[in-house]
Design an enzyme around this catalytic site. Structure first.
Site, PDB file in Angstrom:
ATOM      1  N   GLN A 103      83.476 -58.375  43.109  1.00 51.16           N
ATOM      2  CA  GLN A 103      82.901 -59.402  42.915  1.00 51.16           C
ATOM      3  C   GLN A 103      82.320 -59.625  41.693  1.00 51.16           C
ATOM      4  OE1 GLN A 103      79.070 -60.286  44.934  1.00 51.16           O
ATOM      5  NE2 GLN A 103      80.150 -61.910  46.178  1.00 51.16           N
ATOM      6  N   TYR A 183      72.950 -67.834  43.006  1.00 49.26           N
ATOM      7  CA  TYR A 183      73.200 -67.312  41.827  1.00 49.26           C
ATOM      8  C   TYR A 183      73.788 -68.552  40.978  1.00 49.26           C
ATOM      9  CZ  TYR A 183      71.604 -62.910  43.624  1.00 49.26           C
ATOM     10  OH  TYR A 183      70.928 -62.063  44.266  1.00 49.26           O
ATOM     11  N   ARG A 231      83.337 -66.781  46.915  1.00 49.78           N
ATOM     12  CA  ARG A 231      82.341 -66.606  47.902  1.00 49.78           C
ATOM     13  C   ARG A 231      81.362 -67.835  47.774  1.00 49.78           C
ATOM     14  NH1 ARG A 231      78.247 -62.250  50.318  1.00 49.78           N
ATOM     15  NH2 ARG A 231      79.128 -62.370  52.262  1.00 49.78           N
ATOM     16  N   GLY A 326      78.293 -56.677  56.408  1.00 50.71           N
ATOM     17  CA  GLY A 326      77.416 -56.194  55.420  1.00 50.71           C
ATOM     18  C   GLY A 326      76.508 -55.003  56.226  1.00 50.71           C
ATOM     19  N   ARG A 327      75.309 -55.353  56.743  1.00 51.83           N
ATOM     20  CA  ARG A 327      74.513 -54.285  57.417  1.00 51.83           C
ATOM     21  C   ARG A 327      75.447 -53.709  58.626  1.00 51.83           C
ATOM     22  NH1 ARG A 327      70.687 -59.183  58.985  1.00 51.83           N
ATOM     23  NH2 ARG A 327      72.770 -59.972  59.475  1.00 51.83           N
TER      24      ARG A 327
HETATM   25  C1  LIG Z   1      71.747 -54.583  50.410  1.00 53.70           C
HETATM   26  C2  LIG Z   1      72.495 -55.854  50.576  1.00 53.70           C
HETATM   27  C3  LIG Z   1      73.009 -56.357  49.147  1.00 53.70           C
HETATM   28  C4  LIG Z   1      73.715 -57.739  48.983  1.00 53.70           C
HETATM   29  N1  LIG Z   1      74.349 -57.906  47.799  1.00 53.70           N
HETATM   30  C5  LIG Z   1      75.032 -58.898  47.600  1.00 53.70           C
HETATM   31  C6  LIG Z   1      76.074 -59.273  46.863  1.00 53.70           C
HETATM   32  O1  LIG Z   1      75.868 -58.422  45.547  1.00 53.70           O
HETATM   33  N2  LIG Z   1      76.648 -60.247  46.709  1.00 53.70           N
HETATM   34  C7  LIG Z   1      76.916 -60.913  47.768  1.00 53.70           C
HETATM   35  O2  LIG Z   1      77.784 -61.955  47.680  1.00 53.70           O
HETATM   36  N3  LIG Z   1      76.282 -60.819  48.930  1.00 53.70           N
HETATM   37  C8  LIG Z   1      75.277 -59.872  48.619  1.00 53.70           C
HETATM   38  N4  LIG Z   1      74.824 -59.379  50.143  1.00 53.70           N
HETATM   39  C9  LIG Z   1      74.898 -60.417  51.345  1.00 53.70           C
HETATM   40  C10 LIG Z   1      76.073 -59.834  52.101  1.00 53.70           C
HETATM   41  O3  LIG Z   1      77.121 -59.756  51.598  1.00 53.70           O
HETATM   42  C11 LIG Z   1      76.187 -60.514  53.644  1.00 53.70           C
HETATM   43  O4  LIG Z   1      76.389 -61.740  53.367  1.00 53.70           O
HETATM   44  C12 LIG Z   1      74.807 -60.529  54.403  1.00 53.70           C
HETATM   45  O5  LIG Z   1      74.530 -59.162  54.599  1.00 53.70           O
HETATM   46  C13 LIG Z   1      74.893 -61.021  55.907  1.00 53.70           C
HETATM   47  O6  LIG Z   1      76.060 -60.137  56.475  1.00 53.70           O
HETATM   48  P1  LIG Z   1      75.841 -59.278  57.771  1.00 53.70           P
HETATM   49  O7  LIG Z   1      75.048 -59.906  58.939  1.00 53.70           O
HETATM   50  O8  LIG Z   1      77.208 -58.583  58.029  1.00 53.70           O
HETATM   51  O9  LIG Z   1      75.111 -58.251  56.992  1.00 53.70           O
HETATM   52  C14 LIG Z   1      73.871 -58.404  50.225  1.00 53.70           C
HETATM   53  C15 LIG Z   1      73.278 -57.923  51.465  1.00 53.70           C
HETATM   54  C16 LIG Z   1      72.701 -56.914  51.527  1.00 53.70           C
HETATM   55  C17 LIG Z   1      72.087 -56.347  53.036  1.00 53.70           C
END
Ligand SMILES: Cc1cc2nc3c(=O)[nH]c(=O)nc-3n(C[C@H](O)[C@H](O)[C@H](O)COP(=O)(O)O)c2cc1C
Length: 376
Positions: A103, A183, A231, A326-327
């Site tokens: 990314q 961003y 994205r 993610g989480r």
């Molecule tokens: C610790 C953390 C760091 C993240 N860093 C990024 C990132 O670098 N780039 C990005 O596009 N989204 C980032 N996100 C957002 C996640 O990619 C994702 O969109 C968000 O957690 C919701 O998805 P989930 O419900 O599966 O957690 C981050 C999320 C978390 C929890």
């Protein structure tokens, strides 16, 4: 479970993937101070591949030695040292049977740690909403950015292109532009952060122009077959509730512009919310199905996809082709393996990201939680 829709193979952005599970990009602020990825990061990414994720999307990685870096200890892709450290990671992930996409991220006005430059830049001199992110080491209000000149914009595009070239050298299967979550690219797309009077400001067709230009420039440099995702999100890390003011009409213009520029997949993030809460646009259509329909490209849905019944519904209802997690992946780096063996999933505990989202902190927290659950 072994027949679950999520376990069926799919082709996305020219990549043949064994299942529908992708690791969502997640910033972990665990690189060396000069942005070089570490061995700990290699082990972290390898664990997802060993756990069966068909695709790993890395954390947002900075693209130049000017204004792109967002956080201290964020990884970069701007030097030969970065390239060789990333090559270790791509080698491990690919050897374990997954594909890996880098990314690319320019933080713009949402930069809270950048050793290369003092001050921040953005489309317009508008102070960002809310406060810096504590989990990545920030505190207090954001500085007001300097409005980018035409030369700044050209340099930022050049940084993305050179970084995509380096990503290919480092063994990545493709790159994903971070056009989401507030961003730089999203600052250009957002009406209240982009007050420009030139061809990058005004109507949505102008506000998506920078992202489309980056896509076209990378495509021109790396050829027709290179996997190049984008994205996008409505919500932002500093404004979860934001929605595109023109709703579905804006979405159509955005998706069409990116497809025309040469993107090979679209990834719709649900920053801070579940897909089900953010996906509905006016007229009842979901944002991800509209993205598929308008662009004709494969689409990744995101937001609470570790809820496997929602995940299956999103796929069977034609809302998306792939799901990024993610989480749920932080709690279950082996989530796809668990699904294929019908094993229960661990619940995500937000304390693993406190006080900061580093890998080391998460490891220590997890050890502590296991000790509480299984005292010796
Ligand atoms: C610790 C953390 C760091 C993240 N860093 C990024 C990132 O670098 N780039 C990005 O596009 N989204 C980032 N996100 C957002 C996640 O990619 C994702 O969109 C968000 O957690 C919701 O998805 P989930 O419900 O599966 O957690 C981050 C999320 C978390 C929890």
């Amino acid at each position: 479970m072994t027949n679950h829709h999520t376990l069926r193979p799919v082709r996305v952005g020219g990549l043949d993937l064994p299942n529908r599970f992708a690791v969502a990009p997640m910033t972990r602020v665990s690189a060396a101070p000069d942005g070089t990825p570490t061995r700990e990061m290699a082990e972290y990414y390898e664990r997802y591949a060993e756990g069966g994720f068909g695709l790993v999307i890395t954390e947002g990685t900075y693209t130049d030695t000017a204004n792109s870096q967002g956080y201290l200890n964020q990884p970069g892709i701007v030097s030969a040292t970065h390239v060789s450290a990333w090559r270790e990671i791509t080698g491990k992930v690919r050897a374990a049977g997954s594909r890996i996409v880098l990314q690319l991220m320019h933080a713009g006005a949402l930069s809270q740690g950048n050793p290369y430059r003092a001050g921040t830049v953005g489309p317009s001199a508008v102070r960002p909403r809310a406060e810096m992110l504590r989990e990545y080491g920030g505190s207090g209000s954001w500085p007001t950015p300097r409005e980018m000149t035409g030369a700044d914009i050209e340099a930022a595009i050049g940084g993305f292109v050179a970084s995509a070239v380096r990503a290919r050298e480092a063994g990545f299967d493709g790159v994903e532009l971070h056009g989401a979550n507030g961003y730089l690219l999203d600052q250009f797309l957002t009406d209240y952060t982009n007050r420009r009077a030139d061809s990058y400001g005004g109507p949505v067709a102008n506000r998506i122009r920078l992202t489309a230009e980056v896509v076209a420039a990378i495509r021109a440099e790396l050829g027709a077959d290179f996997c190049l995702g984008v994205r996008l999100s409505q919500g932002k890390v500093n404004d979860f509730g934001h929605r595109w003011p023109g709703g579905a009409a804006d979405a159509r213009i955005i998706f069409a512009a990116l497809a025309a520029a040469g993107a090979t997949y679209l990834h719709i993030a649900s920053e801070g919310r579940d897909w089900i809460e953010t996906a509905r646009l006016d007229g009842g259509v979901t944002i991800t199905s509209l993205a598929r329909q308008v662009s004709g490209l494969p689409v990744i849905a995101n937001g609470g996809m570790h809820d496997l019944s929602q995940a299956a519904q999103v796929l069977s209802g034609g809302h998306a082709d792939l799901l990024s997690i993610g989480r749920g992946a932080l709690a279950n780096p082996d989530l796809p393996r668990r699904v294929s063996r019908s094993l229960p999933l661990e619940t995500y505990d937000r304390r693993i990201l406190e006080p900061m989202a580093t890998l080391r902190n998460a490891r220590q927290r997890l050890q502590g939680m296991r000790r509480v659950r299984h005292p010796a």
